[in-house]
Design a protein around this motif. Sequence first.
Motif, short mmCIF file in Angstrom:
data_model
loop_
_atom_site.label_atom_id
_atom_site.label_comp_id
_atom_site.label_asym_id
_atom_site.label_seq_id
_atom_site.Cartn_x
_atom_site.Cartn_y
_atom_site.Cartn_z
N LEU A 5 0.86 -1.18 0.00
CA LEU A 5 0.00 0.00 0.00
C LEU A 5 0.90 1.23 0.00
O LEU A 5 1.82 1.33 0.81
CB LEU A 5 -0.87 0.00 1.27
CG LEU A 5 -1.63 1.31 1.57
CD1 LEU A 5 -2.67 1.61 0.49
CD2 LEU A 5 -2.32 1.21 2.94
N GLU A 37 -1.49 -1.01 -3.98
CA GLU A 37 -2.75 -0.30 -3.77
C GLU A 37 -2.36 1.15 -3.48
O GLU A 37 -1.34 1.41 -2.82
CB GLU A 37 -3.47 -0.91 -2.57
CG GLU A 37 -4.80 -0.27 -2.29
CD GLU A 37 -5.39 -0.67 -0.93
OE1 GLU A 37 -4.95 -1.64 -0.31
OE2 GLU A 37 -6.32 0.06 -0.51
N ARG A 206 -0.01 -5.31 7.21
CA ARG A 206 0.86 -4.49 6.38
C ARG A 206 1.56 -3.45 7.25
O ARG A 206 0.91 -2.74 8.02
CB ARG A 206 0.05 -3.81 5.26
CG ARG A 206 -0.43 -4.85 4.26
CD ARG A 206 -1.04 -4.22 3.04
NE ARG A 206 -2.33 -3.63 3.32
CZ ARG A 206 -3.13 -3.11 2.38
NH1 ARG A 206 -2.74 -3.09 1.11
NH2 ARG A 206 -4.30 -2.60 2.70
#
Length: 251
Positions: A5, A37, A206
Motif C-alpha cells: 500500500l 494499492e 501491512r
Amino acid sequence: MRQPLVAGNWKMNGSLASVRELLAGLKAGIAEVKVAEVAVCPPAVFIPEVQGQLSGTPISWGGQDLSVHESGAYTGEIAGSMLTDFGCKYVIIGHSERRTYHGETDQLVAEKFTAARKAGLVPLFCIGETQEEREGGITEEVVARQIDAVIEHCGVDMLGEGVIAYEPVWAIGTGLTASPEQAQDIHAFIRGRVAQNSAAVAEGLRILYGGSMKPDNAAELLAKADIDGGLIGGASLKAEDFLGICTAANE
Ligand code: PGA
C-alpha cells in the motif's frame, strides 16, 4: 501475500486549484501502477473534491485524523462517520505531528483506532521514535509501547484490521531516510511484537515505512521482506513523484 500500500499524506498543503491539478496527474498515471494499492489522505475540506474525482478509479482516499467521539459538541472535530459518508476507506491516526503538536497520547490514539473501526474505516496507525530516543537506544522500547497500547485497548484482532506505518520522527520531512536495513530491522521487530499476540495477525499485517521516501529510494525500501509499502508526505504532493514511488512496487 501482502499487497503493498502506498498512501499519500498531504498534511496541511494545497489549494482547490492545486488539488485538482494533482488529482488529474494521478488519474493520468495510475494505469502504470501494477502492484501497489494507492491511497491519498487530503486535508478534510478537500475530501468531497477528491471523492468526486477519484470515484471509479483504483485510487482510494482517507482522512488525516478523526475524533474519538461519534457526534456532538466538539468544535473543530470530525467524526469517523463523516469520513465514511464521503467515501473514505482509510484514516491516519497517531501521526507524530498529532502526537507532538496536539499532545496525542498512546491511550488517545488507541481510542481513535477503535473509533475508526466502529465507523468502518481502516486505521493507518503511525508509530516511531524521535532522534533522541534512537540515540538513547530505546527505539524498540518506544515502538513496542505504542503498539502494545493499541493491542491492550483494541485487542490484536482489531489491530490486524488496520495498517501500521513505521515513521521514525527524525526522518519525517528532513530528507534523512532510515536505511533499508535500519527500516527492515524495526519492521521485523514490529511484526515480531505483534506475533507474540497472534502469529496469524502478524503475518497478514501491512507495515508501511514513512519518512522522506522518494522515487529514488523507494525500490530498495520496498524490496525488504517486512516493508509493505509507504506513507508519503512531501513526495505525495507531486503526481510524478508519488506515482514514481507507487510504480517502484511493480518490481
Ligand atoms: P515525509 O512525511 O515523506 O515528508 O517525510 C511522511 C509522513 O509524515 O507521513
